[in-house]
Design an enzyme around this catalytic site. Structure first.
Site, PDB file in Angstrom:
ATOM      1  CD1 TRP A 112      -2.141  -2.160   1.916  1.00  0.00           C
ATOM      2  CD2 TRP A 112      -2.994  -1.263   0.047  1.00  0.00           C
ATOM      3  NE1 TRP A 112      -3.163  -2.966   1.478  1.00  0.00           N
ATOM      4  CE2 TRP A 112      -3.706  -2.441   0.344  1.00  0.00           C
ATOM      5  CE3 TRP A 112      -3.359  -0.529  -1.091  1.00  0.00           C
ATOM      6  CZ2 TRP A 112      -4.767  -2.911  -0.453  1.00  0.00           C
ATOM      7  CZ3 TRP A 112      -4.410  -0.994  -1.882  1.00  0.00           C
ATOM      8  CH2 TRP A 112      -5.096  -2.164  -1.564  1.00  0.00           C
ATOM      9  CG  ASP A 148      -2.890   3.951   4.420  1.00  0.00           C
ATOM     10  OD1 ASP A 148      -3.909   3.757   5.109  1.00  0.00           O
ATOM     11  OD2 ASP A 148      -2.650   3.325   3.360  1.00  0.00           O
ATOM     12  CE  LYS A 158      -8.278  -3.421   4.114  1.00  0.00           C
ATOM     13  NZ  LYS A 158      -7.419  -2.381   3.563  1.00  0.00           N
TER      14      LYS A 158
HETATM   15  C1  LIG Z   1      -6.891  -1.808   2.245  1.00  0.00           C
HETATM   16  C2  LIG Z   1      -5.865  -0.767   2.356  1.00  0.00           C
HETATM   17  C3  LIG Z   1      -5.804   0.294   1.437  1.00  0.00           C
HETATM   18  C4  LIG Z   1      -6.722   0.413   0.249  1.00  0.00           C
HETATM   19  O1  LIG Z   1      -7.982   0.746   0.634  1.00  0.00           O
HETATM   20  P1  LIG Z   1      -9.155   1.009  -0.416  1.00  0.00           P
HETATM   21  O2  LIG Z   1     -10.211   1.562   0.457  1.00  0.00           O
HETATM   22  O3  LIG Z   1      -9.483  -0.312  -1.028  1.00  0.00           O
HETATM   23  O4  LIG Z   1      -8.656   1.958  -1.428  1.00  0.00           O
HETATM   24  C5  LIG Z   1      -4.838   1.254   1.631  1.00  0.00           C
HETATM   25  N1  LIG Z   1      -3.972   1.180   2.663  1.00  0.00           N
HETATM   26  C6  LIG Z   1      -3.990   0.165   3.549  1.00  0.00           C
HETATM   27  C7  LIG Z   1      -3.016   0.161   4.667  1.00  0.00           C
HETATM   28  C8  LIG Z   1      -4.943  -0.831   3.419  1.00  0.00           C
HETATM   29  O5  LIG Z   1      -4.979  -1.840   4.318  1.00  0.00           O
END
Ligand SMILES: *Cc1c(COP(=O)(O)O)cnc(C)c1O
Length: 357
Positions: free
Chosen positions: A100, A167, A191
């Protein structure tokens, strides 16, 4: 009986939240209307999004500290680009700790100079780089707190004078951090907070307005701040379920409480991975994630036997990410301790079976 759900995302949500959410689909607030058929400008819904925004700040301890909470769309993936659009003038610094992060870096490169201060990409992202230095003339530093695919987690965050962007998609609200260190935090809801379809962005307003480029309205954080996250129609259902989940967390005792549970769950599973000779962890021990535990079988020939056993025990979603293989057990906030115990029981039963056969 409900399965033990170790899915990496979308993932388990509290059962009580799912029940309330399904009721709201038929009759919300006793208005004799569904939540998803009323105006997003109605008082009923405005109350929901306001509550969700304030709960998010409250749980992180960021109320009245210059932060705004927004519920946007486009997933965390759109934030990769929005962060750079809004903050990158000339140069940005990124730490590459996983797939990511790598995607975030790719997007930011479109906007200016990119300094990768550290990377574990060549080693399959099996550890968090340390001892890196951040150029103080960069516009911001970006990192990923928890690497959902590889199963590593940053335990410390660097001190820096430039804006710190993170993030936190896969571990927000799971552990206590000094959240005031961060200037922008983003997280896809699916998540640890709700269903897919909305992204929480926590932003310190004073970091905005420093780039020279024109930013299209929908991609401009200031637009969404000015309109209280209602510039256009928000994902009403996703915001509602996120609000319920945040309320659930608050009622339990907030992050302080859930962190203890999360640590217990992680210790239970990692202890078994380390004790049981049929399993092996994938990543550096000191960087292990409390959210996503990755491991492999020491004897690949036993895959079919083990897979049959956990499937029969009602366990769901522990197949590793297609890029890593092996297994990944995701233990987000809503996963109960007894589900981890169920997995550990299967691992021990598997050991007995292999040894006696
Ligand atoms: C799942 C995830 C993403 C992507 O998320 P989307 O909502 O599908 O764009 C980005 N960063 C991390 C750390 C993730 O676990």
């Amino acid at each position: 009986m409900k399965k033990h759900n170790f899915s990496a995302g979308p993932c388990i949500l509290p059962q009580g939240v799912l029940k309330k959410a399904s009721e709201a689909l038929l009759n919300f607030n006793n208005d004799d209307l569904s939540l998803i058929e009323i105006s997003h400008r109605s008082k009923s819904f405005v109350d929901v999004i306001e509550k969700a925004r304030s709960l998010a700040l409250e749980l992180l301890g960021l109320e009245n500290k210059g932060y705004k909470a927004l519920f946007l769309q486009g997933g965390a993936s759109l934030e990769f680009l929005m962060v750079a659009y809004n903050l990158l003038n000339k140069k940005a610094a990124y730490l590459n700790t996983g797939t990511w992060s790598d995607k975030a870096i790719k997007e930011a490169k479109e906007f200016g100079e990119m300094v990768e201060v550290g990377s574990s990409k060549d080693e399959g992202y099996t550890f968090i780089p340390k001892g890196y230095s951040i150029p103080e003339d960069a516009d911001y530093f970006h990192c990923t707190s928890n690497n959902t695919v590889a199963g590593t987690q940053m335990k410390v965050f660097p001190k820096t004078n430039i804006p710190l962007v993170c993030d936190m998609s896969s571990d927000i609200f799971s552990r206590q951090l000094d959240f005031e260190k961060f200037d922008l935090i983003y997280a896809g809801a699916q998540k640890n907070m709700g269903p897919a379809g909305t992204t929480l962005v926590i932003i310190k307003e004073d970091i905005l307005g420093k780039v020279e480029r024109h930013i299209p309205s929908m991609l401009n954080y200031q637009t969404h701040i000015n309109k209280d996250s209602m510039f256009n129609t928000p994902s009403v259902f996703a915001v509602y379920v996120s609000m319920l989940t945040l309320q659930w967390l608050k009622d339990l005792g907030g992050i302080e409480f859930i962190e203890k549970v999360n640590n217990k769950k992680a210790a239970l599973l990692y202890n078994e991975i380390d004790r049981n000779s049929l399993f092996k962890g994938i990543v550096a021990k000191e960087d292990r994630s409390t959210m996503n535990a990755t491991f492999v079988l020491t004897n690949k020939g036993l895959t079919e036997t083990f897979d049959k056993m956990w499937t029969e025990a009602g366990i769901n979603g522990i197949k590793g990410h297609r890029s890593v293989g092996g297994y990944r057990a995701s233990m987000y906030n809503a996963l109960p301790l007894y589900s981890v115990q169920a997995l550990v029981d299967v691992m021990q039963e598997f050991e007995r079976k292999v040894i006696t056969e």
